[in-house]
Structures are given as C-alpha cells and as structure tokens.
Design an enzyme around this catalytic site. Sequence first.
Site, mmCIF file in Angstrom:
data_model
loop_
_atom_site.group_PDB
_atom_site.id
_atom_site.type_symbol
_atom_site.label_atom_id
_atom_site.label_comp_id
_atom_site.label_asym_id
_atom_site.label_seq_id
_atom_site.Cartn_x
_atom_site.Cartn_y
_atom_site.Cartn_z
ATOM 1 C CB THR A 67 -0.229 53.451 70.847
ATOM 2 O OG1 THR A 67 -0.529 54.992 71.388
ATOM 3 C CG2 THR A 67 -0.972 53.123 69.775
ATOM 4 C CG HIS A 98 21.207 57.747 80.941
ATOM 5 N ND1 HIS A 98 22.110 58.529 79.477
ATOM 6 C CD2 HIS A 98 21.986 56.401 81.897
ATOM 7 C CE1 HIS A 98 23.103 57.604 80.033
ATOM 8 N NE2 HIS A 98 23.333 57.097 81.347
HETATM 9 C C1 RB5 Z 1 -7.884 53.733 72.481
HETATM 10 O O1 RB5 Z 1 -8.430 53.477 71.593
HETATM 11 C C2 RB5 Z 1 -6.775 54.902 71.567
HETATM 12 O O2 RB5 Z 1 -7.073 55.113 71.651
HETATM 13 C C3 RB5 Z 1 -5.756 54.309 73.450
HETATM 14 O O3 RB5 Z 1 -5.647 52.981 74.249
HETATM 15 C C4 RB5 Z 1 -3.962 54.841 73.230
HETATM 16 O O4 RB5 Z 1 -3.733 54.700 72.531
HETATM 17 C C5 RB5 Z 1 -4.111 56.421 73.005
HETATM 18 O O5 RB5 Z 1 -3.076 56.605 72.670
#
Ligand code: RB5
Length: 153
Positions: A67, A98
């Site tokens: 993410t 900024h």
């Molecule tokens: C791995 O599964 C995932 O948790 C990692 O890549 C990340 O998204 C964590 O914030």
Amino acid sequence: MRVALACDHGGLPLKQAVKEALAAAPSEVIDLGTDSPESVDYPDFAHKAVELFLKGECDRIVLICGTGVGMSIYANRFRGVRGALCSEPYTARMSRMHNDANCLILGGRVIGPGIAAEIVDVWMRTPFEGGRHAARLAMIDGLPGKIKDPSNR
Ligand code: RB5
C-alpha cells in the site's frame, strides 16, 4: 541525482517500471532489493534506503510496498526524511513544491506501472518553492521523537 530504491514483496511488481522511470529522469538508481517474491519485512528494506540517505550517499529515496503505508510510516520516523505517499501525479508535484519531499512512497498493489511512471517523472523534475514552505518544514524537522542516527532504530 542518486536515488536509493527499495521495495518489499508487495512492491516488487512495480519496481521495474519505477526503475525505468527513474533512469529516464535521468538519475542513478541504487537498487537495494528485494528482488524475490518471497515475503520480507518492509522496515528492513526501508531502513537500507534511509541509512544511505542519512549518510549522504544518495540524494533521494523511493520506497514501494503493498500500500505504501508501512514504508511511509517507517521513513517518516527519521529526522530530515520527508516521505510522500503518492497515488497520483498532483500529490507528487505538490509534495515537491510545498513539502520538498525527498522520499517518494508508492503502493505496488494500489497503482499500476503507467501511473507510477508519471508520478516518478513529475516528482523528479519539480523543484521546491521554498519561502513560507521552508519555514513550515523547519517546524517539523526538529520535532522530538524523530530518529537522528539510523543505527539507533
Ligand atoms: C505486505 O503484505 C504488506 O503488508 C506490505 O507490503 C505493506 O503494504 C505494508 O504497509
């Protein structure tokens, strides 16, 4: 410009596109892994890049996890690291203008290679505006709790 690039297994699918966009910027990419789809811990890979940056061995950092959130939380614990988690080019541009962001974080399970390449391109070529924004950054850099010595994590 020298850019340290690190990802975990969640970021690996995006790494090649990001690497190509960085090379086109142009910049010298220091690829710190991971290179295998095997599960790894994102703090270990974020740390490799942060350590190089704080030693002055690279100018910027690019981190990719699933993410982008975990890498973002980790990188922003360090004094002087200004990490921006971006999933579209507008935020990437503003993070330079900024926030003087010196660390770009992407979610390998959130965006595809085309958007990632656009984000990297705009982030690499947009300058910091300075002025009032510099004063605001100075308010953040000295905050207690930020880690100064990367060997002390
Ligand atoms: C791995 O599964 C995932 O948790 C990692 O890549 C990340 O998204 C964590 O914030």
